[in-house]
Enzyme design. Structure first.
Site, short mmCIF file in Angstrom:
data_model
loop_
_atom_site.label_atom_id
_atom_site.label_comp_id
_atom_site.label_asym_id
_atom_site.label_seq_id
_atom_site.Cartn_x
_atom_site.Cartn_y
_atom_site.Cartn_z
N PRO A 267 0.84 -1.32 0.15
CA PRO A 267 0.14 0.06 0.15
C PRO A 267 0.84 1.12 -0.04
O PRO A 267 1.94 1.38 0.66
CB PRO A 267 -0.93 0.08 1.21
CG PRO A 267 0.03 -0.85 2.16
CD PRO A 267 0.86 -1.65 1.23
N ALA B 235 0.84 5.63 -0.21
CA ALA B 235 -0.27 6.84 -0.18
C ALA B 235 -0.11 7.49 -1.27
O ALA B 235 0.96 7.88 -1.80
CB ALA B 235 0.12 7.37 1.17
N CYS C 124 1.58 3.43 9.92
CA CYS C 124 1.88 4.73 9.28
C CYS C 124 2.37 5.90 10.24
O CYS C 124 1.72 5.93 11.15
CB CYS C 124 0.51 5.20 8.60
SG CYS C 124 0.86 6.89 7.70
N GLY D 93 10.35 -4.15 3.73
CA GLY D 93 11.34 -3.32 4.10
C GLY D 93 12.69 -3.46 3.42
O GLY D 93 13.32 -4.69 3.66
N ASP D 94 13.22 -2.77 2.59
CA ASP D 94 14.31 -2.72 2.02
C ASP D 94 14.76 -3.85 0.90
O ASP D 94 15.81 -4.45 1.01
CB ASP D 94 15.58 -2.71 2.94
CG ASP D 94 15.59 -1.70 3.90
OD1 ASP D 94 15.15 -0.51 3.55
OD2 ASP D 94 16.19 -1.65 5.09
N ARG E 32 8.64 0.57 -2.42
CA ARG E 32 9.31 1.85 -3.11
C ARG E 32 10.23 1.11 -4.59
O ARG E 32 10.16 1.60 -5.60
CB ARG E 32 10.44 2.54 -2.24
CG ARG E 32 9.55 3.36 -1.27
CD ARG E 32 10.67 3.95 -0.34
NE ARG E 32 11.10 3.04 0.60
CZ ARG E 32 11.94 3.17 1.49
NH1 ARG E 32 12.67 4.51 1.66
NH2 ARG E 32 12.33 2.42 2.35
#
Length: 324
Positions: A16, A18, A100, A201-202, A225
């Site tokens: 997810p 934003a 968040c 994460g990462d 990301r």
């Protein structure tokens, strides 16, 4: 209510994000290998009040499924009402945001703020679980800060409250996205509960995904990301996990075709001008690492039509080998 974890094809899911993971983004992620996609986090207050913009965030295409809709809020009754709205819209799972770190979210006692009030977190999770037959998952961090790691307790509360899955992003709220995520905490969580655990994460490469699974024993990995501007990362991870081989980045013309496909979906959702304004940041992400891409940044942040985007890439391809 009793629900089971979804049966998924693959071990990598799309996070997810934003203001990013809307229907067009999720459609592309699914098409290029994500086993499941998540909506951006959605305010339960906006859903229950039938806010037009909030309701629009529930727009979905059939091909996105399986789709998890992520909700944030802190009032159990409103969370339950919002869960019913989500279920009626055709989602496959409901994800509760307990992670968040944004100030505007935590100041309203939502997101990561809920890990400071575990009784309320338990009430929120239970209310959502009891509201529908959909499976419920919970996403959270290590804790509020480095003096308050309570992720194991949060995981056990999620399990006892009826959640079928949890996602751990192993940073604290105070970390934001700084520093390195501590994958050993994912392993601790996996050993402490019996429901499915997603590691986050990462993860930037297929080998990262493989290492996380090997080191933590997590059931699935979540990529955020690294997929922004590179949705084919999901296919790369799938192939590496299944065959031990990373096919690498698609050829440049294929990458351009994927981005144009994404642009067309965005236009379907928002109309040409609004979609192209939103596309500007995606174009910047999409062209990260490209030869001489920086000289095209002004054009990327000036696109107003689909033709502008097409012309941008045509110009780039025509000139890529001419620049010293």
């Amino acid at each position: 209510m009793c629900a089971k974890m979804l049966s998924l094809k693959g071990k990598v899911v799309s996070a997810p994000l934003a203001n990013i993971s809307g229907s067009a983004y999720r459609t592309i992620a699914r098409r290029y290998g994500a086993a499941m996609v998540y909506s951006e986090m959605i305010s339960v207050d906006g859903l229950v009040r039938a806010n037009r913009k909030t309701l629009a965030m529930l727009k979905m295409r059939q091909m996105e499924r399986p789709l998890a809709v992520q909700l944030f809020g802190h009032k159990p009754k409103l969370m339950a009402e919002a869960a019913k709205i989500v279920a009626d819209c055709g989602a496959d799972m409901i994800d509760i945001n307990l992670g968040c770190p944004a100030k505007k979210v935590v100041k309203n006692d939502s997101g990561a703020a809920l890990v400071k009030n575990l009784k309320l977190a338990e009430d929120v999770i239970s209310a959502v679980v009891q509201a529908t037959d959909l499976p419920v998952s919970v996403k959270f961090r290590l804790g509020w800060d480095h003096d308050n790691h309570n992720f194991l307790e949060v995981g056990k509360i999620a399990e006892s409250s009826g959640a079928v899955c949890v996602t751990l992003h192993p940073r604290t709220r105070s970390d934001g996205f700084k520093g390195h995520s501590d994958w050993s905490k994912i392993a601790e969580l996996k050993q402490s509960i019996d429901i499915s655990v997603i590691g986050s994460g990462d993860i930037s490469t297929p080998t990262d995904a493989s290492r996380m699974i090997e080191q933590t024993g997590c059931d699935l990995v979540m990529i955020g990301r690294a997929a922004m501007g590179a949705p084919w990362i999901f296919k790369r991870v799938n192939q590496y996990l299944e065959q031990g081989y990373d096919p690498g980045e698609p050829e440049l013309p294929d990458r351009i075709d994927i981005m144009l496909e994404f642009a067309r979906l965005m236009i379907e959702d928002f109309g040409e001008r609004s979609a192209c304004l939103k596309m500007r940041k995606h174009l910047a992400w999409f062209t990260r690492g490209w030869k001489h891409a920086s000289s095209y940044r002004p054009l990327m942040f000036a696109v107003e039509t689909y033709d502008d985007i097409v012309n941008l890439f045509e110009r780039y391809l025509e000139n890529i080998d001419k620049v010293a």
